[in-house]
Design a protein around this motif. Sequence first.
Motif, PDB file in Angstrom:
ATOM      1  N   CYS A 117      34.127  39.591  49.177  1.00  0.00           N
ATOM      2  CA  CYS A 117      34.019  39.141  47.790  1.00  0.00           C
ATOM      3  C   CYS A 117      33.416  37.733  47.813  1.00  0.00           C
ATOM      4  O   CYS A 117      34.072  36.788  48.241  1.00  0.00           O
TER       5      CYS A 117
ATOM      6  N   LEU B 287      38.258  48.702  43.917  1.00  0.00           N
ATOM      7  CA  LEU B 287      38.642  48.465  42.521  1.00  0.00           C
ATOM      8  C   LEU B 287      38.307  49.647  41.620  1.00  0.00           C
ATOM      9  O   LEU B 287      38.539  49.577  40.405  1.00  0.00           O
TER      10      LEU B 287
ATOM     11  N   ASN C  30      45.632  43.412  45.038  1.00  0.00           N
ATOM     12  CA  ASN C  30      46.299  43.085  43.773  1.00  0.00           C
ATOM     13  C   ASN C  30      45.671  43.745  42.553  1.00  0.00           C
ATOM     14  O   ASN C  30      46.362  43.979  41.551  1.00  0.00           O
ATOM     15  N   ASN C  31      44.383  44.058  42.613  1.00  0.00           N
ATOM     16  CA  ASN C  31      43.698  44.609  41.443  1.00  0.00           C
ATOM     17  C   ASN C  31      43.137  46.004  41.668  1.00  0.00           C
ATOM     18  O   ASN C  31      42.565  46.592  40.754  1.00  0.00           O
TER      19      ASN C  31
ATOM     20  N   ASP D  41      42.016  40.516  46.383  1.00  0.00           N
ATOM     21  CA  ASP D  41      41.674  41.162  45.118  1.00  0.00           C
ATOM     22  C   ASP D  41      41.807  42.676  45.208  1.00  0.00           C
ATOM     23  O   ASP D  41      42.253  43.329  44.252  1.00  0.00           O
TER      24      ASP D  41
ATOM     25  N   LYS E   9      39.203  37.061  50.560  1.00  0.00           N
ATOM     26  CA  LYS E   9      39.229  37.203  49.091  1.00  0.00           C
ATOM     27  C   LYS E   9      39.169  38.677  48.703  1.00  0.00           C
ATOM     28  O   LYS E   9      39.840  39.114  47.759  1.00  0.00           O
TER      29      LYS E   9
END
Length: 280
Positions: A240, A257, A27-28, A24, A20
Motif C-alpha cells: 500500500c 479489500l 482491518n478493512n 489495512d 501498511k
Amino acid sequence: MGKKFILNADDFGMSKEHNKAVLDGYNNGFLTSASLCANGNAFSAAVNDILPECPGLGVGIHLNVIEGKSLTKSRFLTDKNDNFNKGYLFFIINSHKKAFLNEIEQEFRAQIELVNKYAKPDHIDSHVHVHAVPEIFKLTCRLAKEYGIPYIRTQHEQMYFVPSSKKHLRIAYFINIIKIILLNTFTIINKKTLQKHNLKTNDYILGIGYTGMMDSSTVEYGLKNQDGECITEALIHPCCYSQNIKNSHTDEFSLTLDKKLEDKIRRSGFEITNYKNLCS
C-alpha cells in the motif's frame, strides 16, 4: 474440517508499504495471515507498530536467504557485505552439502528466534520457496518441531486458467508453469517428511502459476477446482503506497479489500481463517 481458505501476505516487514498493506488488509478487508521477514528493513515497525493493531492476525515466519542482509555470518550465502546473493538453482545444486546446510540452519535459527521474541508463529514459509528444496525442507521440519511451529507451507497447485489472454501472453506465465511442475514434485517428496515429523500443511496453494499477476480473478478461478475438505492458502505480496503507484503489489492489496470476492469465497463453502485458528 470442511473447506478452509487462508489469505496470506508474504514479505511482511520488508518495507513500510508491505506493513501498511497488512494493517489495512486485516482491518478493512479479509487478510487473515501474514509471514514476517525477520531480516526485512521494516521488521521493527511490523512487530512494534502493526502487530498490536492486528490481534487476530495469524503470523508466520518468512524464512529468507535470498534477499537483504544475513542475521549471521555466512561464507556460502552472502557477499562480503553480508547481503544474500544466491539464486534458487544454487540452493538446489548445493542442498546435499553438509557445510552449506549448516549455514542455512544457523540463519534459519536466528530468524525464527527473532520472530519468536515478538509473536507466536503458527506456520513457516520462505522467500522464493527456498524451504521447498527437499533437503532444506527436512531441515525446516526439524526446526519447526523444535520450536513448536505446527504448520509448514507446501506448494501443491492445481493447474487452472483465468480467462485473460493478457496474463497468458506474458513470458512470466510460462516460467511460472515450470515452477508449478518443480514445486509440485518437491511437495510429493516433502509431504513424506511432514508425516515423519508429525507436522501439518496446507492441501493446496494459489499464487505460483500467476505469480506477479495475482488479483481477485486468479483467486476466484483457482478455488473453483477444489472440492471436499481442504486447506487452501493464497499467497500474495501486497503493498500500500502513499504515492499513486499501480503495479502487481497494489493489485494484490486491492484483492484483500474486495468484498465481492470475499462473499464469493464464503458462498462457495469456504471458511476464511488462518493457521492460528486451525491450531486452536
